[in-house]
Motif scaffolding. Structure first.
Motif, PDB file in Angstrom:
ATOM      1  N   LYS A  22       0.839  -1.191   0.000  1.00  0.00           N
ATOM      2  CA  LYS A  22       0.000   0.000   0.000  1.00  0.00           C
ATOM      3  C   LYS A  22       0.878   1.247   0.000  1.00  0.00           C
ATOM      4  O   LYS A  22       1.869   1.325   0.724  1.00  0.00           O
ATOM      5  N   GLN A  23       0.493   2.217  -0.807  1.00  0.00           N
ATOM      6  CA  GLN A  23       1.290   3.418  -0.941  1.00  0.00           C
ATOM      7  C   GLN A  23       0.731   4.567  -0.100  1.00  0.00           C
ATOM      8  O   GLN A  23      -0.489   4.760  -0.021  1.00  0.00           O
ATOM      9  N   TRP A  31       3.025  12.973   4.308  1.00  0.00           N
ATOM     10  CA  TRP A  31       2.494  11.753   3.698  1.00  0.00           C
ATOM     11  C   TRP A  31       1.801  10.922   4.770  1.00  0.00           C
ATOM     12  O   TRP A  31       2.202  10.939   5.940  1.00  0.00           O
ATOM     13  N   LEU A  33      -0.427   7.110   5.714  1.00  0.00           N
ATOM     14  CA  LEU A  33      -0.717   5.720   5.356  1.00  0.00           C
ATOM     15  C   LEU A  33      -1.607   5.093   6.419  1.00  0.00           C
ATOM     16  O   LEU A  33      -1.351   5.222   7.615  1.00  0.00           O
ATOM     17  N   PRO A  51       7.463   9.499   2.044  1.00  0.00           N
ATOM     18  CA  PRO A  51       6.777   8.209   1.957  1.00  0.00           C
ATOM     19  C   PRO A  51       7.478   7.097   2.732  1.00  0.00           C
ATOM     20  O   PRO A  51       6.822   6.205   3.275  1.00  0.00           O
ATOM     21  N   ASP A 318      -0.098  10.798 -11.516  1.00  0.00           N
ATOM     22  CA  ASP A 318       1.140  11.101 -10.802  1.00  0.00           C
ATOM     23  C   ASP A 318       1.874  12.174 -11.592  1.00  0.00           C
ATOM     24  O   ASP A 318       2.909  11.929 -12.189  1.00  0.00           O
ATOM     25  N   VAL A 324       0.244   5.963 -11.580  1.00  0.00           N
ATOM     26  CA  VAL A 324       0.717   4.952 -10.641  1.00  0.00           C
ATOM     27  C   VAL A 324      -0.405   3.932 -10.443  1.00  0.00           C
ATOM     28  O   VAL A 324      -1.587   4.270 -10.518  1.00  0.00           O
ATOM     29  N   HIS A 326      -1.121  -0.441  -8.778  1.00  0.00           N
ATOM     30  CA  HIS A 326      -0.604  -1.701  -8.256  1.00  0.00           C
ATOM     31  C   HIS A 326      -0.653  -2.731  -9.376  1.00  0.00           C
ATOM     32  O   HIS A 326      -1.709  -2.977  -9.961  1.00  0.00           O
ATOM     33  N   CYS A 335       2.497  -4.962  -6.550  1.00  0.00           N
ATOM     34  CA  CYS A 335       3.617  -4.058  -6.286  1.00  0.00           C
ATOM     35  C   CYS A 335       3.306  -2.711  -6.939  1.00  0.00           C
ATOM     36  O   CYS A 335       2.882  -2.671  -8.101  1.00  0.00           O
ATOM     37  N   PRO A 336       3.478  -1.594  -6.235  1.00  0.00           N
ATOM     38  CA  PRO A 336       3.203  -0.289  -6.848  1.00  0.00           C
ATOM     39  C   PRO A 336       4.199   0.012  -7.966  1.00  0.00           C
ATOM     40  O   PRO A 336       5.398  -0.236  -7.833  1.00  0.00           O
ATOM     41  N   ARG A 338       5.111   2.955 -11.300  1.00  0.00           N
ATOM     42  CA  ARG A 338       4.869   4.237 -11.969  1.00  0.00           C
ATOM     43  C   ARG A 338       5.104   4.038 -13.467  1.00  0.00           C
ATOM     44  O   ARG A 338       6.055   3.359 -13.875  1.00  0.00           O
ATOM     45  N   LEU A 349       8.051   0.582  -7.764  1.00  0.00           N
ATOM     46  CA  LEU A 349       8.385   1.481  -6.657  1.00  0.00           C
ATOM     47  C   LEU A 349       8.835   0.726  -5.415  1.00  0.00           C
ATOM     48  O   LEU A 349       9.146   1.343  -4.398  1.00  0.00           O
TER      49      LEU A 349
END
Length: 617
Positions: A22-23, A31, A33, A51, A318, A324, A326, A335-336, A338, A349
């Motif tokens: 999770k981003q 930032w 989360l 982040p 972005d 961006v 997943h 996996c995130p 870009r 990322l």
């Protein structure tokens, strides 16, 4: 160690890896989360300057008062000064919206009660937010209305937005859209432009699906109006009801369009083709540019077995020319990534983890009426059929299920020699609008027939071992699970009926809107007659040898209340008697309609392994 604890340990690392994917989201210059523990439902909201440097706890569910407090959702304000959080207790969904000051970490006095299945939408200046609320506790019935809460002040209810279920979404442009519907069909019916104090009409409530953003004086959105598989249109706001003024930007294609994101000079669409996701890029006027080169098959969902509704954002902007999302697959946890639209560079990322053991193949079965039903067969290399098969399905509410996603909670089943069958049943949204509508009301039996066709096809082709099939379904999928028990007891050795809509003749009165659309209406005699014919509880018969059944129910579930599940389990137990297969009713204290994967799957898998892999009869 008992096996439930062992299974929990086996899936812990995988579920932690998914949570780590999770981003963080931007909150002003910081930032934020929201991190969840998938095993006990607790969570923590973290904030920090970068982040990778989330070093301050803004809120922790375990520090909140009440039985089993839960942070349902977290929504930062556009300015980043505040964060709205939905807090519920006792496993219920009756959330109260509270506000936290990010700089100090203090929870303000603002409180909006009875926010139902909905996050809030902040005003562009951060001075307040819209929320869909009920005017009474949800256990007493849902009476939805739209609230506008002003920070530090009053909560207003706009009489112009009374009536059918509505929500208000404030777009990045500052425009506020009134959206009618509860998931399967979402229609923008009014708009309030920045600086205006009036709602301007858009579409009629029954116009159909349209999920849109504002670009200048136009709505740009993805719609199934005039396109079964979806298309992208531009609609002048001042003449939205006149379809002759619409401009088609991206026509219907071989893919089922499920999401769209407009950027400064581009449009990006997310589609499903043969059970997997595809991303396409267009110029702002709809001129095709390119298809993003993704590993095949790929999926854009973060959680295995949790589908997405129509228009849910799979990709996010972005900057002016990058997105961006997943990215994962059956052999790759999400996996995130870009993606740069100009250079066409796809950048992970965080480190990409690949599970080379997993093999997935796409198949088609033929349902009772000749309809082709797609499904994924997932196994480990070296596991050849016929194998014990776990079928996991849903088939409802226009939700798209089982695009490629690493089966993290079901790895213990695969590692013990089983395989997975992941069908895209009618009633879902994986194959377009007709695929969804075919299983509404009088057509609901088609969902069940699709499931039976997939199971039979897997046995006939040597994928699955006859007599060693299990089915798992939750909520609407729990209705399908009940149908598997009642209609085809010889086909399945064991079934998990989780939080099921198990008695169609006794649907909860406060299940508003979407259930009426999905199953039919109590004031239509033909619908009631069909419920009587297919409702699992009413179909149970003496003298039938039913599968082993685990009925999993939250004690405070308001969508599928526990009384119906208790009656189903009691009736099955009466029929089974001392010589029949096991019937287990599991009621989760402080449990509602939603629970963490780690709370459910270890218990479910223990039951299925015992009944399907270890039992002879």
């Amino acid at each position: 160690m008992d096996r439930v604890a062992q299974l929990r340990d086996e899936m812990r690392a995988g579920l932690d890896l998914v949570e780590a994917a999770k981003q963080p989201m931007p909150v002003g210059d910081a930032w934020l989360l929201h991190r969840l523990d998938p095993f006990d439902g607790s969570s923590v909201v973290l904030v920090g300057p970068q982040p990778g440097q989330l070093d301050r706890v803004l809120l922790r569910s375990r520090d909140l008062p009440g039985p089993r407090p839960t942070i349902e959702w977290v929504v930062p304000s556009p300015t980043g000064a505040h964060v709205a959080v939905g807090i519920s207790t006792d496993g219920g969904e009756d959330a109260t919206a509270r506000v936290i000051d990010v700089a100090s970490g203090a929870m303000l006095s603002d409180a909006v009660p009875h926010v139902f299945v909905s996050q809030v939408s902040w005003l562009a200046d951060g001075s307040g937010f819209y929320a869909r609320v009920s005017d009474r506790p949800l256990v007493d019935g849902i009476h939805p209305r739209v609230a506008l809460h002003h920070l530090g002040g009053v909560t207003e209810h706009d009489d112009a937005l009374a009536g059918a279920p509505k929500s208000v979404v404030v777009l990045p442009s500052g425009d506020a859209l009134v959206v009618e519907g509860l998931g399967p069909t979402l229609t923008p019916t009014a708009i309030k432009r920045p600086g205006s104090d009036r709602w301007q009409p858009l579409l009629e409530p029954d116009a159909g699906n349209l999920v849109a953003m504002v670009r200048g004086d136009d709505l740009v959105g993805i719609t199934t109006i005039g396109a079964d598989r979806g298309r992208v249109v531009s609609i002048p706001i001042d003449s939205a009801a006149d379809r002759a003024t619409w401009t088609e930007l991206v026509p219907e294609s071989d893919g089922v369009a499920r999401g769209m994101m407009p950027l400064d000079e581009h449009l990006v669409t997310c589609e499903i083709v043969n059970g997997a996701h595809r991303i396409r890029v267009f110029a702002a006027d709809g001129t095709p540019d390119h298809t993003v080169d993704l590993p095949e098959p790929s999926g854009l969902d973060l959680l295995f077995g949790f589908g997405r509704g129509f228009g849910d954002p799979h990709v996010l902007p972005d900057g002016p020319a990058s997105i961006v999302f997943h990215l994962g697959g059956f052999d790759r946890p999400p996996c995130p990534h870009r993606y740069d639209l100009a250079t066409r560079e796809l950048t992970p990322l965080m480190p990409v983890v690949r599970d080379e053991r997993i093999v997935a193949t796409w198949h088609r079965a033929v349902s009772a009426d000749g309809y082709p039903v797609g499904y994924w067969h997932v196994r480990l290399r070296g596991t050849e059929g016929p194998a014990p098969a776990l079928v996991y399905g849903y088939g409802g509410f226009n939700v798209a299920m089982h695009t490629p996603c690493h089966p993290t909670p079901l790895m213990p089943w695969l590692e013990r020699g089983g395989c997975l069958l992941l069908p895209q049943l009618r009633g879902g949204g994986e194959e377009g609008l007709a695929h969804y509508r075919a299983a509404l009301a009088l057509g609901k039996q088609r969902t069940f027939d699709d499931l039976f066709a997939v199971a039979e096809h897997a046995v006939d082709t040597g994928i699955a071992a006859a007599g060693h099939l299990a089915f798992v379904g939750a909520s609407n999928g729990g209705l399908t699970a009940g149908a598997a028990v009642a209609q085809r007891p010889e086909l399945f050795r064991a079934v998990i009926c989780a939080i099921p809509a198990i008695d169609l003749l006794d649907l909860p009165e406060h299940a508003v809107g979407s259930i009426v659309t999905e199953y039919g209406r109590a004031d239509v005699p033909e619908h009631v007659a069909e419920w009587r014919r297919i409702s699992p509880l009413q179909q149970l018969r003496e003298g039938v040898r039913y599968p082993a059944v685990l009925v999993d129910q939250g004690e405070v579930d308001i969508r599928c209340p526990p009384e119906r599940s208790r009656r189903f389990a009691e009736r099955l137990s009466e029929i089974a008697g001392p010589t029949g297969r096991r019937v287990v009713l599991r009621e989760r204290p402080h449990g509602g309609h939603v629970a963490g994967e780690g709370e459910l799957w270890p218990v479910w898998l223990d039951f299925l392994i015992t009944e399907v892999m270890e039992s002879d009869g």
